[in-house]
Design a protein around this motif. Structure first.
Motif, PDB file in Angstrom:
ATOM      1  N   GLU A 139       0.831  -1.209   0.000  1.00  0.00           N
ATOM      2  CA  GLU A 139       0.000   0.000   0.000  1.00  0.00           C
ATOM      3  C   GLU A 139       0.863   1.255   0.000  1.00  0.00           C
ATOM      4  OE1 GLU A 139      -3.920  -1.625   2.444  1.00  0.00           O
ATOM      5  OE2 GLU A 139      -2.113  -1.077   3.557  1.00  0.00           O
ATOM      6  N   VAL A 140       1.871   1.273   0.865  1.00  0.00           N
ATOM      7  CA  VAL A 140       2.741   2.449   0.984  1.00  0.00           C
ATOM      8  C   VAL A 140       3.564   2.650  -0.285  1.00  0.00           C
ATOM      9  CG1 VAL A 140       4.802   3.315   2.165  1.00  0.00           C
ATOM     10  CG2 VAL A 140       2.864   2.491   3.496  1.00  0.00           C
ATOM     11  N   ILE A 141       4.182   1.582  -0.773  1.00  0.00           N
ATOM     12  CA  ILE A 141       5.027   1.687  -1.968  1.00  0.00           C
ATOM     13  C   ILE A 141       4.210   2.123  -3.176  1.00  0.00           C
ATOM     14  CG2 ILE A 141       6.407   0.329  -3.598  1.00  0.00           C
ATOM     15  CD1 ILE A 141       7.222  -1.356  -1.034  1.00  0.00           C
ATOM     16  N   ASN A 142       3.010   1.585  -3.319  1.00  0.00           N
ATOM     17  CA  ASN A 142       2.140   1.955  -4.433  1.00  0.00           C
ATOM     18  C   ASN A 142       1.828   3.446  -4.429  1.00  0.00           C
ATOM     19  OD1 ASN A 142       0.087   1.110  -6.627  1.00  0.00           O
ATOM     20  ND2 ASN A 142      -1.176   2.221  -5.158  1.00  0.00           N
ATOM     21  N   GLU A 143       1.721   4.021  -3.223  1.00  0.00           N
ATOM     22  CA  GLU A 143       1.377   5.443  -3.111  1.00  0.00           C
ATOM     23  C   GLU A 143       2.610   6.337  -3.235  1.00  0.00           C
ATOM     24  OE1 GLU A 143      -0.724   8.907  -2.762  1.00  0.00           O
ATOM     25  OE2 GLU A 143      -1.525   6.889  -3.021  1.00  0.00           O
ATOM     26  N   ILE A 144       3.685   6.000  -2.543  1.00  0.00           N
ATOM     27  CA  ILE A 144       4.863   6.868  -2.509  1.00  0.00           C
ATOM     28  C   ILE A 144       5.705   6.735  -3.777  1.00  0.00           C
ATOM     29  CG2 ILE A 144       7.065   7.311  -1.326  1.00  0.00           C
ATOM     30  CD1 ILE A 144       5.785   6.802   1.283  1.00  0.00           C
ATOM     31  N   LYS A 145       5.808   5.513  -4.288  1.00  0.00           N
ATOM     32  CA  LYS A 145       6.657   5.256  -5.457  1.00  0.00           C
ATOM     33  C   LYS A 145       5.765   4.919  -6.653  1.00  0.00           C
ATOM     34  CE  LYS A 145      10.536   5.146  -4.725  1.00  0.00           C
ATOM     35  NZ  LYS A 145      11.560   6.223  -4.559  1.00  0.00           N
ATOM     36  N   LYS A 146       4.973   5.865  -7.054  1.00  0.00           N
ATOM     37  CA  LYS A 146       3.979   5.638  -8.109  1.00  0.00           C
ATOM     38  C   LYS A 146       4.633   5.114  -9.395  1.00  0.00           C
ATOM     39  CE  LYS A 146       0.530   8.975  -6.516  1.00  0.00           C
ATOM     40  NZ  LYS A 146      -0.419   7.949  -6.107  1.00  0.00           N
ATOM     41  N   GLY A 147       4.034   4.087  -9.977  1.00  0.00           N
ATOM     42  CA  GLY A 147       4.516   3.534 -11.227  1.00  0.00           C
ATOM     43  C   GLY A 147       5.553   2.445 -11.072  1.00  0.00           C
ATOM     44  N   ILE A 148       6.003   2.194  -9.851  1.00  0.00           N
ATOM     45  CA  ILE A 148       7.014   1.168  -9.637  1.00  0.00           C
ATOM     46  C   ILE A 148       6.394  -0.220  -9.818  1.00  0.00           C
ATOM     47  CG2 ILE A 148       6.662   0.864  -7.151  1.00  0.00           C
ATOM     48  CD1 ILE A 148       9.696   0.747  -6.837  1.00  0.00           C
ATOM     49  N   LYS A 149       7.182  -1.164 -10.307  1.00  0.00           N
ATOM     50  CA  LYS A 149       6.725  -2.545 -10.449  1.00  0.00           C
ATOM     51  C   LYS A 149       6.839  -3.236  -9.095  1.00  0.00           C
ATOM     52  CE  LYS A 149       7.715  -6.870 -12.891  1.00  0.00           C
ATOM     53  NZ  LYS A 149       8.658  -7.563 -13.823  1.00  0.00           N
ATOM     54  N   ILE A 150       5.727  -3.745  -8.585  1.00  0.00           N
ATOM     55  CA  ILE A 150       5.711  -4.409  -7.284  1.00  0.00           C
ATOM     56  C   ILE A 150       5.503  -5.901  -7.484  1.00  0.00           C
ATOM     57  CG2 ILE A 150       4.633  -4.531  -5.013  1.00  0.00           C
ATOM     58  CD1 ILE A 150       3.619  -1.667  -5.430  1.00  0.00           C
ATOM     59  N   ASN A 151       6.515  -6.677  -7.130  1.00  0.00           N
ATOM     60  CA  ASN A 151       6.436  -8.134  -7.170  1.00  0.00           C
ATOM     61  C   ASN A 151       6.173  -8.651  -5.758  1.00  0.00           C
ATOM     62  OD1 ASN A 151       7.315  -8.127  -9.967  1.00  0.00           O
ATOM     63  ND2 ASN A 151       9.379  -7.747  -9.213  1.00  0.00           N
ATOM     64  N   VAL A 152       5.376  -9.703  -5.638  1.00  0.00           N
ATOM     65  CA  VAL A 152       5.072 -10.243  -4.311  1.00  0.00           C
ATOM     66  C   VAL A 152       5.218 -11.762  -4.309  1.00  0.00           C
ATOM     67  CG1 VAL A 152       3.482  -8.350  -3.754  1.00  0.00           C
ATOM     68  CG2 VAL A 152       2.584 -10.463  -4.773  1.00  0.00           C
ATOM     69  N   PHE A 153       5.522 -12.279  -3.125  1.00  0.00           N
ATOM     70  CA  PHE A 153       5.593 -13.728  -2.963  1.00  0.00           C
ATOM     71  C   PHE A 153       5.227 -14.103  -1.531  1.00  0.00           C
ATOM     72  CE2 PHE A 153       7.720 -17.548  -1.460  1.00  0.00           C
ATOM     73  CZ  PHE A 153       7.281 -18.480  -2.387  1.00  0.00           C
ATOM     74  N   THR A 154       4.430 -15.147  -1.398  1.00  0.00           N
ATOM     75  CA  THR A 154       4.179 -15.780  -0.110  1.00  0.00           C
ATOM     76  C   THR A 154       3.970 -17.265  -0.352  1.00  0.00           C
ATOM     77  OG1 THR A 154       2.731 -15.898   1.832  1.00  0.00           O
ATOM     78  CG2 THR A 154       1.697 -15.271  -0.236  1.00  0.00           C
ATOM     79  N   GLN A 155       4.390 -18.068   0.619  1.00  0.00           N
ATOM     80  CA  GLN A 155       4.200 -19.510   0.491  1.00  0.00           C
ATOM     81  C   GLN A 155       2.779 -19.928   0.843  1.00  0.00           C
ATOM     82  OE1 GLN A 155       7.379 -21.044   2.992  1.00  0.00           O
ATOM     83  NE2 GLN A 155       8.676 -21.377   1.201  1.00  0.00           N
ATOM     84  N   SER A 156       2.021 -19.005   1.472  1.00  0.00           N
ATOM     85  CA  SER A 156       0.666 -19.313   1.914  1.00  0.00           C
ATOM     86  C   SER A 156      -0.355 -18.920   0.841  1.00  0.00           C
ATOM     87  CB  SER A 156       0.357 -18.573   3.218  1.00  0.00           C
ATOM     88  OG  SER A 156      -1.011 -18.660   3.534  1.00  0.00           O
ATOM     89  N   LYS A 157      -1.052 -19.900   0.325  1.00  0.00           N
ATOM     90  CA  LYS A 157      -2.070 -19.641  -0.693  1.00  0.00           C
ATOM     91  C   LYS A 157      -3.197 -18.784  -0.128  1.00  0.00           C
ATOM     92  CE  LYS A 157      -5.195 -21.920  -3.955  1.00  0.00           C
ATOM     93  NZ  LYS A 157      -5.712 -23.220  -4.465  1.00  0.00           N
ATOM     94  N   SER A 158      -3.594 -19.061   1.105  1.00  0.00           N
ATOM     95  CA  SER A 158      -4.693 -18.294   1.708  1.00  0.00           C
ATOM     96  C   SER A 158      -4.286 -16.836   1.931  1.00  0.00           C
ATOM     97  CB  SER A 158      -5.126 -18.932   3.030  1.00  0.00           C
ATOM     98  OG  SER A 158      -4.072 -18.942   3.969  1.00  0.00           O
ATOM     99  N   ARG A 159      -3.036 -16.609   2.332  1.00  0.00           N
ATOM    100  CA  ARG A 159      -2.572 -15.236   2.521  1.00  0.00           C
ATOM    101  C   ARG A 159      -2.488 -14.501   1.195  1.00  0.00           C
ATOM    102  NH1 ARG A 159       1.835 -14.218   7.320  1.00  0.00           N
ATOM    103  NH2 ARG A 159       0.455 -14.812   9.035  1.00  0.00           N
ATOM    104  N   LEU A 160      -2.056 -15.199   0.173  1.00  0.00           N
ATOM    105  CA  LEU A 160      -1.987 -14.584  -1.155  1.00  0.00           C
ATOM    106  C   LEU A 160      -3.375 -14.173  -1.615  1.00  0.00           C
ATOM    107  CD1 LEU A 160      -0.453 -13.780  -3.696  1.00  0.00           C
ATOM    108  CD2 LEU A 160      -0.738 -16.136  -4.518  1.00  0.00           C
ATOM    109  N   GLU A 161      -4.357 -15.071  -1.460  1.00  0.00           N
ATOM    110  CA  GLU A 161      -5.721 -14.768  -1.878  1.00  0.00           C
ATOM    111  C   GLU A 161      -6.286 -13.577  -1.095  1.00  0.00           C
ATOM    112  OE1 GLU A 161      -7.677 -18.471  -1.278  1.00  0.00           O
ATOM    113  OE2 GLU A 161      -7.027 -19.328  -3.206  1.00  0.00           O
ATOM    114  N   LYS A 162      -6.021 -13.557   0.215  1.00  0.00           N
ATOM    115  CA  LYS A 162      -6.506 -12.445   1.036  1.00  0.00           C
ATOM    116  C   LYS A 162      -5.841 -11.137   0.619  1.00  0.00           C
ATOM    117  CE  LYS A 162      -6.893 -10.756   5.788  1.00  0.00           C
ATOM    118  NZ  LYS A 162      -6.607 -11.021   7.226  1.00  0.00           N
ATOM    119  N   ALA A 163      -4.529 -11.176   0.424  1.00  0.00           N
ATOM    120  CA  ALA A 163      -3.800  -9.970   0.048  1.00  0.00           C
ATOM    121  C   ALA A 163      -4.279  -9.430  -1.294  1.00  0.00           C
ATOM    122  CB  ALA A 163      -2.299 -10.255  -0.004  1.00  0.00           C
TER     123      ALA A 163
END
Length: 318
Positions: free
Chosen positions: A128-152
Motif C-alpha cells: 500500500e505504501v510503496i504503491n502510493e509513494i513510489k507511483k509507477g514502480i513494479k511491485i512483485n510479491v511472494f508468499t508460500q501461503s495460498k490463503s494469505r496470497l488470496e486475502k492480500a
C-alpha cells in the motif's frame, strides 16, 4: 489533560509523505546527538511477552509498548506531563513500510522494481505504501501461503492496487532491484545465488529476535555495506547478524547506521549487495507518535481524559 487517540482516528490522520519526513528528521537528529534511543526490553511470562521501547527527541519523551498484538504509544513532554496515549497497530505497520522505502531511497537510490516477500498485514502495508509513494514502480510479491496470497490480492484489489505474483523466492529476487523480506520465518530463505547479480539491495525487516532469520549468513558476508538503526540493539536482536557473527561471517567494519546514511556521511557502494537490517526502534515510534499527536491537536481529534498518576491527600490540595 491527556489526549486519547483511537485506531480509527489515527488512520484518518496518517499521511505517508509526512511520516516519511518525520522519520528522516528523527534520524538526522539522532545522528547529531539531538535524539536518543533506548534498547528494547522484553518480559515473558506464561507464553505472553510484553515489549517496551523508548526514545526522546525535541521536547518529547515517550515509549511504545505491545503485547499480543496490542500496540500503544505513550507520549510525554519533558516536564513529565502525559500528553497522549495513541493506539498504534496500524501506525506501526505504516511506519515500518515507510522506513523500508526510506532505506531503499537512501541506500539504493532510483529503482523501478521492488519485491515483497511475505504478505501478512505488514507485507500488505508495504504494498500500500510503496504503491502510493513510489507511483509507477513494479511491485512483485511472494508468499508460500495460498490463503494469505488470496486475502492480500482481495484487499489490494479493493484498493485498486495491482501486483505481480512471483512463483518462487528465487524468481522474485531475480526480478527485483530492491528486495524486502517481512516474515516471521525462523529459517533463512534468501540465498546468495539469488542476489548475486551486479547490484541488489535487501531490506530484511522481519527478524528482531536472534531465533528468527530471513537472510543466509553467506549474504551477510557478501554484502558491501550493512545498514542498521542502532548498533547495540541490532547486534543483540538481529538473527541474521547474530548467526553470521557466530560463524565468523560478519565483518563489523561494514556496519553503518541509517542516520549516517541519511546524513550523507557514508559512501554507498554502487555495485554488489547492500543490506538494511531493521529491528524497529523506539525512536521511530516516538517520531510518528509526535506527528500524529500534533496533527490530532491541531484538528481537534481525539478524546481528552484525565490521567494523573499522582496521589495526594485532600488537605494537600489547599
Amino acid at each position: 489533560m491527556t489526549l486519547l487517540i483511537k485506531e480509527s482516528e489515527v488512520t484518518n490522520l496518517i499521511d505517508y509523505r509526512e511520516i516519511y519526513n518525520s522519520l528522516v528528521n528523527a534520524f538526522e537528529l539522532f545522528e547529531n546527538k539531538l535524539a536518543i534511543n533506548l534498547q528494547r526490553s522484553r518480559i515473558s511470562f506464561k507464553g505472553a511477552t510484553l515489549t517496551f521501547q523508548a526514545a526522546a527527541m525535541e521536547d518529547y519523551i515517550g515509549y511504545k509498548t505491545f503485547i499480543s498484538g496490542n500496540f500503544l504509544i505513550f507520549l510525554y513532554n519533558i516536564s513529565g506531563e502525559l500528553l497522549s496515549i495513541i493506539e498504534s497497530d496500524r501506525l506501526t505497520q505504516i511506519r515500518t513500510a515507510i522506513l523500508s522505502v526510506i532505506a531503499s531511497d537512501f541506500i539504493y537510490g532510483d529503482y523501478s522494481s521492488i519485491g515483497i516477500i511475505g504478505l501478512g498485514k505488514q507485507g500488505i502495508a508495504h504494498v500500500e505504501v510503496i504503491n502510493e509513494i513510489k507511483k509507477g514502480i513494479k511491485i512483485n510479491v511472494f508468499t508460500q501461503s495460498k490463503s494469505r496470497l488470496e486475502k492480500a490480492i482481495s484487499v489490494l484489489g479493493s484498493e485498486g492496487i495491482s501486483v505481480n505474483v512471483s512463483d518462487s523466492i528465487k524468481k522474485i529476487c531475480e526480478d527485483s532491484e530492491v528486495i524486502v523480506s517481512i516474515t516471521k520465518a525462523k529459517d533463512p530463505f534468501i540465498k546468495l545465488d539469488y542476489v548475486s547479480s551486479k547490484r541488489k539491495h535487501i531490506n530484511a525487516m522481519g527478524s528482531n529476535i536472534p531465533e528468527k532469520i530471513e537472510v543466509y549468513p553467506e549474504v551477510v558476508k557478501a554484502s558491501k555495506i550493512i545498514v542498521v538503526e542502532d548498533f547495540i540493539q541490532t547486534l543483540q536482536e538481529a538473527g541474521e547478524l547474530v548467526i553470521a557473527k557466530k560463524m565468523n561471517m560478519l565483518d563489523e567494519s561494514k556496519l553503518v547506521t541509517l542516520s549516517s546514511v541519511i546524513s550523507k556521511k557514508v559512501t554507498i557502494p554502487k555495485e554488489g549487495i547492500t543490506l538494511f537490517k531493521s529491528v524497529g526502534i523506539g525512536l521511530e515510534d516516538l517520531a510518528v507518535g509526535k506527528l500524529i499527536y500534533e496533527k490530532a491537536l491541531s484538528k481537534g481529534i481525539g478524546n481528552e481524559i484525565e490521567v494523573k498518576g499522582i496521589w495526594y491527600r485532600e488537605l494537600e490540595r489547599k
